[in-house]
Design a protein around this motif. Structure first.
Motif, PDB file in Angstrom:
ATOM      1  N   ASN A 206      43.452  20.486  -1.803  1.00 49.71           N
ATOM      2  CA  ASN A 206      43.139  21.649  -0.965  1.00 49.71           C
ATOM      3  C   ASN A 206      42.873  21.210   0.469  1.00 49.71           C
ATOM      4  O   ASN A 206      43.322  21.844   1.432  1.00 49.71           O
ATOM      5  CB  ASN A 206      41.906  22.384  -1.486  1.00 49.71           C
ATOM      6  CG  ASN A 206      42.202  23.219  -2.714  1.00 49.71           C
ATOM      7  OD1 ASN A 206      43.358  23.490  -3.025  1.00 49.71           O
ATOM      8  ND2 ASN A 206      41.166  23.606  -3.429  1.00 49.71           N
ATOM      9  N   ALA A 209      46.076  20.270   2.140  1.00 50.27           N
ATOM     10  CA  ALA A 209      46.833  21.478   2.508  1.00 50.27           C
ATOM     11  C   ALA A 209      46.266  22.078   3.793  1.00 50.27           C
ATOM     12  O   ALA A 209      47.006  22.508   4.682  1.00 50.27           O
ATOM     13  CB  ALA A 209      46.786  22.499   1.376  1.00 50.27           C
ATOM     14  N   GLU A 212      47.558  20.106   6.733  1.00 55.14           N
ATOM     15  CA  GLU A 212      48.935  20.452   7.112  1.00 55.14           C
ATOM     16  C   GLU A 212      48.952  21.780   7.861  1.00 55.14           C
ATOM     17  O   GLU A 212      49.699  21.958   8.817  1.00 55.14           O
ATOM     18  CB  GLU A 212      49.835  20.550   5.873  1.00 55.14           C
ATOM     19  CG  GLU A 212      50.100  19.229   5.184  1.00 55.14           C
ATOM     20  CD  GLU A 212      51.127  18.344   5.908  1.00 55.14           C
ATOM     21  OE1 GLU A 212      51.690  18.775   6.923  1.00 55.14           O
ATOM     22  OE2 GLU A 212      51.331  17.207   5.442  1.00 55.14           O
ATOM     23  N   ILE A 227      52.985  25.140  -0.557  1.00 54.66           N
ATOM     24  CA  ILE A 227      52.228  24.424  -1.588  1.00 54.66           C
ATOM     25  C   ILE A 227      52.289  22.947  -1.249  1.00 54.66           C
ATOM     26  O   ILE A 227      53.352  22.424  -0.902  1.00 54.66           O
ATOM     27  CB  ILE A 227      52.822  24.665  -2.988  1.00 54.66           C
ATOM     28  CG1 ILE A 227      52.735  26.155  -3.346  1.00 54.66           C
ATOM     29  CG2 ILE A 227      52.100  23.830  -4.044  1.00 54.66           C
ATOM     30  CD1 ILE A 227      53.405  26.509  -4.648  1.00 54.66           C
ATOM     31  N   LEU A 228      51.149  22.293  -1.304  1.00 54.61           N
ATOM     32  CA  LEU A 228      51.115  20.850  -1.103  1.00 54.61           C
ATOM     33  C   LEU A 228      50.906  20.172  -2.454  1.00 54.61           C
ATOM     34  O   LEU A 228      50.017  20.546  -3.215  1.00 54.61           O
ATOM     35  CB  LEU A 228      49.986  20.479  -0.138  1.00 54.61           C
ATOM     36  CG  LEU A 228      49.917  18.973   0.131  1.00 54.61           C
ATOM     37  CD1 LEU A 228      49.831  18.705   1.624  1.00 54.61           C
ATOM     38  CD2 LEU A 228      48.770  18.314  -0.606  1.00 54.61           C
ATOM     39  N   THR A 237      47.407  19.887  -6.526  1.00 56.25           N
ATOM     40  CA  THR A 237      48.142  20.795  -5.648  1.00 56.25           C
ATOM     41  C   THR A 237      47.166  21.648  -4.843  1.00 56.25           C
ATOM     42  O   THR A 237      46.077  21.976  -5.314  1.00 56.25           O
ATOM     43  CB  THR A 237      49.061  21.745  -6.461  1.00 56.25           C
ATOM     44  OG1 THR A 237      48.280  22.411  -7.447  1.00 56.25           O
ATOM     45  CG2 THR A 237      50.190  20.997  -7.119  1.00 56.25           C
ATOM     46  N   GLY A 238      47.557  21.973  -3.627  1.00 56.07           N
ATOM     47  CA  GLY A 238      46.802  22.895  -2.784  1.00 56.07           C
ATOM     48  C   GLY A 238      47.738  24.004  -2.345  1.00 56.07           C
ATOM     49  O   GLY A 238      48.885  23.743  -1.998  1.00 56.07           O
ATOM     50  N   VAL A 240      48.533  27.248   0.146  1.00 58.18           N
ATOM     51  CA  VAL A 240      48.197  28.022   1.330  1.00 58.18           C
ATOM     52  C   VAL A 240      48.945  29.337   1.252  1.00 58.18           C
ATOM     53  O   VAL A 240      50.176  29.355   1.170  1.00 58.18           O
ATOM     54  CB  VAL A 240      48.563  27.258   2.620  1.00 58.18           C
ATOM     55  CG1 VAL A 240      48.477  28.173   3.832  1.00 58.18           C
ATOM     56  CG2 VAL A 240      47.625  26.064   2.803  1.00 58.18           C
ATOM     57  N   VAL A 245      43.800  28.596   2.700  1.00 63.96           N
ATOM     58  CA  VAL A 245      43.856  27.882   1.423  1.00 63.96           C
ATOM     59  C   VAL A 245      43.331  28.799   0.333  1.00 63.96           C
ATOM     60  O   VAL A 245      42.257  29.394   0.460  1.00 63.96           O
ATOM     61  CB  VAL A 245      43.026  26.579   1.469  1.00 63.96           C
ATOM     62  CG1 VAL A 245      43.000  25.902   0.100  1.00 63.96           C
ATOM     63  CG2 VAL A 245      43.588  25.619   2.509  1.00 63.96           C
ATOM     64  N   SER A 384      55.042  15.003   3.482  1.00 60.36           N
ATOM     65  CA  SER A 384      53.919  15.349   4.367  1.00 60.36           C
ATOM     66  C   SER A 384      54.260  15.038   5.816  1.00 60.36           C
ATOM     67  O   SER A 384      54.827  13.990   6.121  1.00 60.36           O
ATOM     68  CB  SER A 384      52.682  14.544   3.965  1.00 60.36           C
ATOM     69  OG  SER A 384      51.691  14.688   4.972  1.00 60.36           O
ATOM     70  N   THR A 390      47.417  11.894   5.301  1.00 58.69           N
ATOM     71  CA  THR A 390      47.208  13.282   4.878  1.00 58.69           C
ATOM     72  C   THR A 390      45.814  13.516   4.304  1.00 58.69           C
ATOM     73  O   THR A 390      45.136  14.471   4.671  1.00 58.69           O
ATOM     74  CB  THR A 390      48.261  13.691   3.826  1.00 58.69           C
ATOM     75  OG1 THR A 390      49.505  13.138   4.215  1.00 58.69           O
ATOM     76  CG2 THR A 390      48.372  15.192   3.726  1.00 58.69           C
TER      77      THR A 390
END
Ligand SMILES: [Zn+2]
Length: 410
Positions: A206, A209, A212, A227-228, A237-238, A240, A245, A384, A390
């Motif tokens: 999170n 994300a 980013e 989605i990250l 996964t995070g 947005v 978020v 990324s 990141t």
């Protein structure tokens, strides 16, 4: 307004959250305009007041009032631009050095603690081995934060902590960190009372994300739904959604690493299952595949994931095959996420992005193969935009994004 900038209120059809109406009252039009101006300066610096007025369509007098306020707060500054004959123009830029955030990236093997300026540039950095006991790791974090705080002359806005587990973001309590079996650890509260600074804690994916969203490079600018996928020893996964978020109930959203995508994975996930995506597509899964493939050849050595990638890059087998199979399983999971969310972009973060040129095609092919309707998905899958930083950028963002967002979560 330029579409590449964070649109702070346009096109929003969000329902007002009545249980949170007091917070909404403080978000006046003036606050929103202030954030728009601050974000324009951040993205377009150096920029003149006239250009700001033109781009934001705000009155010159409104711009001047907001700019004067931001200068008084020490967030932006004026300097003289290049003259093109007449009087040199006065330009505005972010005073990145004015604000410092401390980030704590607590990962399964190492914990990194660092300070950054308002632009997310690292100032000081130290790291230590994460202790499997939460109380011992807490002591190490507190000592490190105190050391970095002593070295810092500027105002420290707060401490952002990311953990590989489920974190209740409102309270900063780690509800469950499967790798260490930590439960209900009020990490934000404990660090805050020890160091006397505001502390925000969140899940590592999170936080990545969020990084980013606010500090991502041009490839991700202006994208409000993505989605990250954080690939590491585990897999997180995070999400947005609409420029924010998505945490879900108790901050437990984004645990897609534990969605079932098959049976008999090469390893168990951190929670002990051989059916989870993490058990098929994490670094540990790649290493287990390599060990299995390697046992059939003469290649039996134990490698780190970085060494595995190095050898694969040199064309060695079965290292290459182990990585490509892992990328295919990454693609299978990503195709499931695309079916659920239909994001504009999926960002892959973690060490595996170092061999992006090798894995991009098998990953993409697996997504297309598992797609519900071929040719329909225009979702981009990219590495990324923050390189190898990141996760650390994620911890800074937990604090710094509040400076630029419309309303603070605190
Ligand atoms: Zn699992």
């Amino acid at each position: 307004m330029d579409a590449s900038l964070p649109r702070l209120w346009a096109n929003s059809v969000r329902q007002i959250d009545l249980s949170n109406a007091n917070a909404a009252h403080t978000e006046t039009v003036g606050d929103i305009n202030r954030q728009i101006v601050l974000n324009y300066v951040r993205e377009r610096q150096p920029i003149s007041r006239a250009a700001l007025a033109k781009e934001t369509a705000l009155q010159r007098s409104t711009i001047s009032r907001i700019v004067d306020g931001l200068i008084a707060e020490g967030l932006i500054e004026e300097h003289e631009g290049q003259s093109s004959g007449g009087r040199p123009p006065t330009l505005l830029r972010l005073r990145a050095e004015a604000v410092v955030a401390i980030g704590v990236d607590l990962a399964t093997t190492r914990t990194v603690v660092a300070t950054s300026d308002l632009a997310g540039r690292v100032i000081y950095r130290e790291e230590f081995a994460t202790n499997p006991r939460a109380d011992k790791t807490l002591k190490l974090i507190v000592a490190s934060v105190r050391r970095l705080a002593r070295k810092t002359e500027q105002r420290i806005e707060g401490v952002g902590i990311s953990l590989p587990g489920i974190v209740e973001n409102k309270t900063g309590t780690a509800l469950f960190v499967p790798f260490f079996k930590w439960q209900n650890w009020a990490v934000a509260q404990e660090v805050s009372s020890a160091v006397g600074l505001p502390v925000v804690a969140d899940n590592d994916a999170n936080a990545a994300a969020l990084a980013e969203l606010w500090f991502g490079r041009s490839a991700i600018r202006g994208i409000r739904d993505f989605i990250l996928v954080l690939v590491e020893e585990g897999l997180g996964t995070g999400m947005v959604l609409d420029g924010d978020v998505y945490h879900g109930q108790n901050g437990a959203a984004g645990e897609a690493g534990h969605m079932n995508i098959g049976t008999r994975a090469p390893i168990e996930c951190a929670a002990g299952s051989r059916e989870c995506w993490e058990a098929f597509a994490s670094e540990r899964a790649a290493l287990a595949r390599y060990a299995r493939l390697g046992s059939r050849t003469s290649n039996r050595g134990r490698l780190s994931f970085l060494e595995l990638m190095d050898r694969a890059r040199l064309g060695h087998e079965p290292e290459r095959t182990a990585l490509i199979e892992t990328a295919e399983f990454l693609g299978v999971g990503i195709s499931n996420l695309i079916k659920c969310i239909s994001p504009k972009t999926v960002i892959v973060a973690g060490n595996i992005t170092r061999v992006w040129s090798m894995i991009a095609k098998p990953l993409q092919d697996a997504v297309v193969e598992n797609s519900i309707c071929r040719g329909l998905d225009s979702c981009r899958i990219i590495p990324s935009t923050l390189g190898h930083q990141t996760r650390l950028m994620g911890t800074f963002s937990l604090i710094l994004a509040n400076k630029f967002a419309t309303s603070s979560p605190n």
